[in-house]
Design a protein around this motif. Structure first.
Motif, PDB file in Angstrom:
ATOM      1  N   THR A  17       0.850  -1.192   0.000  1.00  0.00           N
ATOM      2  CA  THR A  17       0.000   0.000   0.000  1.00  0.00           C
ATOM      3  C   THR A  17       0.884   1.240   0.000  1.00  0.00           C
ATOM      4  N   LYS A  18       0.605   2.153  -0.917  1.00  0.00           N
ATOM      5  CA  LYS A  18       1.352   3.413  -0.949  1.00  0.00           C
ATOM      6  C   LYS A  18       0.814   4.314   0.154  1.00  0.00           C
ATOM      7  N   ILE A  19       1.612   4.516   1.194  1.00  0.00           N
ATOM      8  CA  ILE A  19       1.125   5.291   2.332  1.00  0.00           C
ATOM      9  C   ILE A  19       1.605   6.739   2.311  1.00  0.00           C
ATOM     10  N   ILE A  20       2.774   6.977   1.717  1.00  0.00           N
ATOM     11  CA  ILE A  20       3.257   8.345   1.548  1.00  0.00           C
ATOM     12  C   ILE A  20       3.675   8.514   0.094  1.00  0.00           C
ATOM     13  N   PRO A  21       2.864   9.217  -0.707  1.00  0.00           N
ATOM     14  CA  PRO A  21       3.200   9.379  -2.128  1.00  0.00           C
ATOM     15  C   PRO A  21       4.358  10.361  -2.340  1.00  0.00           C
ATOM     16  N   GLU A  22       5.027  10.202  -3.457  1.00  0.00           N
ATOM     17  CA  GLU A  22       6.027  11.191  -3.874  1.00  0.00           C
ATOM     18  C   GLU A  22       5.364  12.561  -3.932  1.00  0.00           C
ATOM     19  N   ASP A  23       6.114  13.597  -3.613  1.00  0.00           N
ATOM     20  CA  ASP A  23       5.653  14.998  -3.589  1.00  0.00           C
ATOM     21  C   ASP A  23       4.825  15.333  -2.356  1.00  0.00           C
ATOM     22  N   THR A  24       4.716  14.409  -1.394  1.00  0.00           N
ATOM     23  CA  THR A  24       4.110  14.761  -0.113  1.00  0.00           C
ATOM     24  C   THR A  24       4.966  15.835   0.550  1.00  0.00           C
ATOM     25  N   LEU A  25       4.318  16.787   1.190  1.00  0.00           N
ATOM     26  CA  LEU A  25       5.024  17.916   1.808  1.00  0.00           C
ATOM     27  C   LEU A  25       5.199  17.665   3.307  1.00  0.00           C
ATOM     28  N   PHE A  26       6.370  18.000   3.819  1.00  0.00           N
ATOM     29  CA  PHE A  26       6.638  17.920   5.255  1.00  0.00           C
ATOM     30  C   PHE A  26       7.006  19.310   5.753  1.00  0.00           C
ATOM     31  N   GLU A  27       6.370  19.735   6.838  1.00  0.00           N
ATOM     32  CA  GLU A  27       6.672  21.040   7.419  1.00  0.00           C
ATOM     33  C   GLU A  27       7.406  20.852   8.739  1.00  0.00           C
ATOM     34  N   GLY A  28       8.362  21.731   8.977  1.00  0.00           N
ATOM     35  CA  GLY A  28       9.115  21.670  10.221  1.00  0.00           C
ATOM     36  C   GLY A  28       9.651  23.044  10.574  1.00  0.00           C
ATOM     37  N   TYR A  29      10.596  23.066  11.511  1.00  0.00           N
ATOM     38  CA  TYR A  29      11.179  24.334  11.941  1.00  0.00           C
ATOM     39  C   TYR A  29      12.540  24.071  12.582  1.00  0.00           C
ATOM     40  N   ILE A  30      13.341  25.117  12.692  1.00  0.00           N
ATOM     41  CA  ILE A  30      14.637  25.000  13.356  1.00  0.00           C
ATOM     42  C   ILE A  30      14.391  24.976  14.857  1.00  0.00           C
ATOM     43  N   GLU A  31      14.614  23.830  15.455  1.00  0.00           N
ATOM     44  CA  GLU A  31      14.353  23.676  16.890  1.00  0.00           C
ATOM     45  C   GLU A  31      15.478  24.270  17.731  1.00  0.00           C
ATOM     46  N   LYS A  32      16.711  24.113  17.270  1.00  0.00           N
ATOM     47  CA  LYS A  32      17.862  24.636  18.023  1.00  0.00           C
ATOM     48  C   LYS A  32      18.937  25.076  17.047  1.00  0.00           C
ATOM     49  N   MET A  33      19.593  26.199  17.360  1.00  0.00           N
ATOM     50  CA  MET A  33      20.670  26.693  16.507  1.00  0.00           C
ATOM     51  C   MET A  33      21.828  27.162  17.382  1.00  0.00           C
ATOM     52  N   ASN A  34      23.034  26.806  16.969  1.00  0.00           N
ATOM     53  CA  ASN A  34      24.250  27.258  17.640  1.00  0.00           C
ATOM     54  C   ASN A  34      25.068  28.092  16.671  1.00  0.00           C
ATOM     55  N   GLU A  35      25.408  29.299  17.079  1.00  0.00           N
ATOM     56  CA  GLU A  35      26.226  30.184  16.239  1.00  0.00           C
ATOM     57  C   GLU A  35      27.666  29.662  16.177  1.00  0.00           C
TER      58      GLU A  35
END
Length: 200
Positions: A80-98
């Motif tokens: 079963t195709k559960i995640i098709p090609e071109d599915t979009l994933f959204e996220g964010y920068i959780e932690k950043m170190n300079e």
């Protein structure tokens, strides 16, 4: 007697037309939601190949900045195709170190939402994967000095050659950048239950 016959014929005619009305109801008008299915669970630790949709850099981005990634392949389970090609994933920068002296900048990117091509959304928990506990960047900076040291090939004869090795002083670290279109991996950190399956 004649009245009874007329009444009987009328009732037969009425019942026949009622059957015709029910039979004439087109099957297309019956609403079948074939996109919903029994839940399929993706276990924590599952990898999903994606591509980043924009350049990501510690130089001009900040913690909390939203990011988008695109699935580069169909993901199947039990045929079963559960995640098709071109599915979009959204996220964010959780932690950043300079960047600092001796260490390059680094960041951790969390993925929080999956959006299927038909617009259906599901919350999820995952990270852009690296073998360094999902830390992107953070390597050692270039040395600020090089030291020449003799390397003896034959101590008895006093034959030596000069070798250069990095000194203790380090340069200021550099910013970490992920170019747009880079192939990356999402790793699920919690199970993802999928009930919405696209049929085409």
């Amino acid at each position: 007697m004649r009245m009874k016959k007329i009444l009987s014929l009328f009732l037969i005619f009425l019942s026949f037309n009622t059957i015709k009305v029910f039979a004439a109801t087109p099957i297309e008008n019956i609403q079948l939601d074939i996109r919903e299915a029994d839940p399929i669970e993706l276990q924590a630790g599952t990898f999903i190949p994606v591509m980043n949709a924009q350049e990501i850099s510690t130089q001009y981005m900040t913690e909390g900045q939203k990011l988008k990634f695109i699935a580069t392949n169909d993901l199947f389970m039990y045929e079963t195709k559960i995640i098709p090609e071109d599915t979009l994933f959204e996220g964010y920068i959780e932690k950043m170190n300079e960047p600092v002296i001796g260490t390059n900048a680094s960041m951790i990117i969390r993925i929080s939402k999956i959006i299927l091509p038909d617009g259906h959304e599901m919350p999820m928990k995952g990270y852009i994967y690296t073998s360094n506990n999902n830390l992107i960047g953070g390597g050692m900076a270039e040395p600020a000095e090089w030291i020449r040291m003799p390397h003896y090939q034959n101590r008895l004869k006093g034959v030596a050659s000069l070798q250069i090795k990095p000194g203790e002083k380090k340069k200021m670290g550099e910013h970490t950048t992920l170019q747009s279109g880079l192939d990356l991996m999402i790793i699920l950190t919690d199970s993802l239950e999928i009930t919405h399956i696209l049929t085409n």
